[in-house]
Design a protein around this motif. Structure first.
Motif, PDB file in Angstrom:
ATOM      1  N   GLN A 154       6.944  -3.249   8.604  1.00 13.43           N
ATOM      2  CA  GLN A 154       6.058  -3.249   7.447  1.00 13.43           C
ATOM      3  C   GLN A 154       6.291  -2.030   6.549  1.00 13.43           C
ATOM      4  O   GLN A 154       5.913  -2.036   5.384  1.00 13.43           O
ATOM      5  N   VAL A 155       6.887  -0.967   7.089  1.00 17.90           N
ATOM      6  CA  VAL A 155       7.185   0.229   6.289  1.00 17.90           C
ATOM      7  C   VAL A 155       8.489  -0.035   5.549  1.00 17.90           C
ATOM      8  O   VAL A 155       9.553  -0.106   6.145  1.00 17.90           O
ATOM      9  N   GLN A 166       4.826  10.088   2.433  1.00 19.46           N
ATOM     10  CA  GLN A 166       4.187   8.946   1.788  1.00 19.46           C
ATOM     11  C   GLN A 166       4.990   7.721   2.184  1.00 19.46           C
ATOM     12  O   GLN A 166       6.214   7.683   2.029  1.00 19.46           O
ATOM     13  N   LEU A 167       4.289   6.739   2.742  1.00 21.01           N
ATOM     14  CA  LEU A 167       4.933   5.503   3.156  1.00 21.01           C
ATOM     15  C   LEU A 167       4.546   4.386   2.201  1.00 21.01           C
ATOM     16  O   LEU A 167       3.411   4.330   1.730  1.00 21.01           O
ATOM     17  N   ARG A 168       5.488   3.520   1.949  1.00 21.52           N
ATOM     18  CA  ARG A 168       5.200   2.288   1.225  1.00 21.52           C
ATOM     19  C   ARG A 168       5.175   1.189   2.275  1.00 21.52           C
ATOM     20  O   ARG A 168       6.159   1.000   3.003  1.00 21.52           O
ATOM     21  N   VAL A 169       4.054   0.502   2.373  1.00 29.98           N
ATOM     22  CA  VAL A 169       3.834  -0.465   3.433  1.00 29.98           C
ATOM     23  C   VAL A 169       3.584  -1.834   2.810  1.00 29.98           C
ATOM     24  O   VAL A 169       2.797  -1.947   1.868  1.00 29.98           O
ATOM     25  N   ALA A 170       4.246  -2.862   3.332  1.00 29.27           N
ATOM     26  CA  ALA A 170       4.072  -4.226   2.843  1.00 29.27           C
ATOM     27  C   ALA A 170       3.563  -5.082   3.997  1.00 29.27           C
ATOM     28  O   ALA A 170       4.236  -5.242   5.015  1.00 29.27           O
ATOM     29  N   LEU A 218       0.835  -1.196   0.000  1.00 30.51           N
ATOM     30  CA  LEU A 218       0.000   0.000   0.000  1.00 30.51           C
ATOM     31  C   LEU A 218       0.868   1.244   0.000  1.00 30.51           C
ATOM     32  O   LEU A 218       1.998   1.223   0.485  1.00 30.51           O
ATOM     33  N   LEU A 219       0.324   2.314  -0.543  1.00 30.18           N
ATOM     34  CA  LEU A 219       0.924   3.636  -0.416  1.00 30.18           C
ATOM     35  C   LEU A 219       0.043   4.419   0.539  1.00 30.18           C
ATOM     36  O   LEU A 219      -1.172   4.507   0.331  1.00 30.18           O
ATOM     37  N   LEU A 266      -4.305   9.601   7.796  1.00 30.95           N
ATOM     38  CA  LEU A 266      -3.660   8.641   6.920  1.00 30.95           C
ATOM     39  C   LEU A 266      -4.624   8.298   5.786  1.00 30.95           C
ATOM     40  O   LEU A 266      -5.788   8.019   6.033  1.00 30.95           O
ATOM     41  N   ARG A 267      -4.139   8.381   4.564  1.00 29.55           N
ATOM     42  CA  ARG A 267      -4.936   8.013   3.381  1.00 29.55           C
ATOM     43  C   ARG A 267      -4.136   6.980   2.597  1.00 29.55           C
ATOM     44  O   ARG A 267      -3.000   7.245   2.199  1.00 29.55           O
ATOM     45  N   SER A 268      -4.728   5.808   2.389  1.00 29.51           N
ATOM     46  CA  SER A 268      -3.979   4.709   1.782  1.00 29.51           C
ATOM     47  C   SER A 268      -4.642   4.208   0.513  1.00 29.51           C
ATOM     48  O   SER A 268      -5.860   4.279   0.359  1.00 29.51           O
TER      49      SER A 268
END
Length: 149
Positions: free
Chosen positions: A89-90, A103-107, A65-66, A130-132
């Protein structure tokens, strides 16, 4: 940086493990000459390193997710950035201009794990909003495109 340097960089972007001999064959120079060029590019900061690209799904983290992050007023941005490595996860973070701060990239493994990450960011990291968005797939646009004249 000349045309040959750009060719060497293009090859290294595709195969960072290419030997100087392999590079030399492809650009029609000796391995020693190529080694000198690569060292010069490294010393100039053009080449910052070599790394493996991992398939996160192979680790059970196929949900990427972004997330746009807005911090609460008064939250120290430096402290926020220093805390991010403690959230496994980040896997990427960028400081932004505009309506959001980062902006975070989350797995994650699944939605439940992502919900846990959201709760932690809000409770412990000073995240106000937070908006994903779920990543469906990544379009392969490599950095080699900037090497084109």
């Amino acid at each position: 940086m000349d045309r040959i340097d750009r060719q060497i960089l293009t090859i290294l972007l595709t195969d960072g493990r290419a030997t100087y001999q392999e590079l030399g064959r492809q650009v029609r120079l000796s391995a020693n000459t190529v080694a000198d060029r690569v060292r010069r590019l490294q010393a100039a900061g053009v080449v910052r390193g070599y790394r493996a690209e991992l398939n996160l799904a192979a680790f059970g983290r196929g949900m990427e997710l972004l997330s746009d992050i807005r911090l609460r007023e008064g939250v120290d941005r430096t402290a926020f950035e220093e805390q991010l490595p403690h959230v496994p996860q980040v896997v990427g973070a960028m400081r932004l201009t505009g309506d959001y701060d980062y902006q975070l990239r989350v797995a994650c493994t699944d939605a439940r794990e992502f919900e846990t990450v959201i709760d932690r960011l809000k409770a412990d990291f000073g995240v106000r909003e937070l908006r994903s968005r779920l990543l469906l797939h990544e379009v392969p646009l490599g950095p080699d495109r900037v090497l084109e004249p």
